[in-house]
Scaffold this motif. Structure first.
Motif, short mmCIF file in Angstrom:
data_model
loop_
_atom_site.label_atom_id
_atom_site.label_comp_id
_atom_site.label_asym_id
_atom_site.label_seq_id
_atom_site.Cartn_x
_atom_site.Cartn_y
_atom_site.Cartn_z
N LEU A 44 43.85 -16.27 25.20
CA LEU A 44 43.09 -15.17 25.77
C LEU A 44 43.59 -13.89 25.12
CD1 LEU A 44 43.51 -15.81 29.61
CD2 LEU A 44 41.55 -16.41 28.19
N GLN A 45 42.72 -12.96 24.94
CA GLN A 45 43.15 -11.64 24.51
C GLN A 45 42.75 -10.68 25.63
OE1 GLN A 45 42.26 -10.66 20.50
NE2 GLN A 45 42.94 -8.56 20.70
N VAL A 46 43.73 -9.97 26.17
CA VAL A 46 43.50 -9.06 27.28
C VAL A 46 43.67 -7.64 26.78
CG1 VAL A 46 44.33 -8.33 29.56
CG2 VAL A 46 44.36 -10.76 28.95
N GLY A 47 42.66 -6.82 27.03
CA GLY A 47 42.71 -5.42 26.66
C GLY A 47 43.19 -4.57 27.83
N PHE A 48 44.01 -3.58 27.54
CA PHE A 48 44.49 -2.64 28.55
C PHE A 48 43.68 -1.37 28.40
CE2 PHE A 48 47.91 -5.56 27.66
CZ PHE A 48 48.26 -5.97 28.94
N ALA A 49 42.97 -1.02 29.46
CA ALA A 49 42.02 0.09 29.41
C ALA A 49 42.70 1.44 29.21
CB ALA A 49 41.19 0.13 30.69
N HIS A 50 41.99 2.29 28.51
CA HIS A 50 42.40 3.69 28.34
C HIS A 50 42.13 4.40 29.67
CE1 HIS A 50 42.20 7.87 27.05
NE2 HIS A 50 42.93 7.49 26.01
N PRO A 51 43.02 5.26 30.14
CA PRO A 51 42.83 5.92 31.43
C PRO A 51 41.50 6.68 31.55
CG PRO A 51 45.03 6.38 30.59
CD PRO A 51 44.29 5.65 29.50
N ASP A 52 41.03 7.25 30.45
CA ASP A 52 39.78 8.02 30.50
C ASP A 52 38.53 7.15 30.38
OD1 ASP A 52 41.30 10.34 30.69
OD2 ASP A 52 41.35 10.60 28.51
N HIS A 53 38.69 5.91 29.92
CA HIS A 53 37.55 5.02 29.69
C HIS A 53 37.92 3.60 30.14
CE1 HIS A 53 35.56 8.13 27.37
NE2 HIS A 53 36.72 8.34 26.78
N PRO A 54 37.58 3.22 31.37
CA PRO A 54 38.03 1.95 31.92
C PRO A 54 37.47 0.70 31.24
CG PRO A 54 36.55 3.07 33.45
CD PRO A 54 36.81 4.01 32.32
#
Length: 83
Positions: A44-54
């Motif tokens: 799996l590849q999990v992305g960690f969201a940018h605070p300004d763009h969920p």
């Protein structure tokens, strides 16, 4: 052990319910948007969201499918009491 179909099915539920992916080394990854997880046959590849763009990631991590040991719902936050 989890397989790609189980994870993909959970991510595609409508409406989407936030979930936590638990890895064998004890780490967990909270998923608040299904577009931030890419499911492969072996990982799996999990992305960690940018605070300004969920829905847009800043960075990602790969988790071997063989290390996924749990999937659980993230408990819903209780509404804050306002007086």
């Amino acid at each position: 052990m989890f397989n790609p179909e189980i994870i993909k099915t959970r991510l595609n539920e409508k409406p989407f319910r936030p979930l936590r992916i638990i890895a064998s080394e004890g780490l967990s990854y909270d998923i608040y948007h299904p577009d931030l997880v890419w499911v492969g046959w072996n990982d799996l590849q999990v992305g960690f969201a940018h605070p300004d763009h969920p829905t847009i990631y800043d960075r990602t991590i790969r988790i071997a499918m063989s290390h996924v040991v749990g999937i659980e719902d993230i408990p819903a936050k209780k509404p804050s009491k306002k007086n």
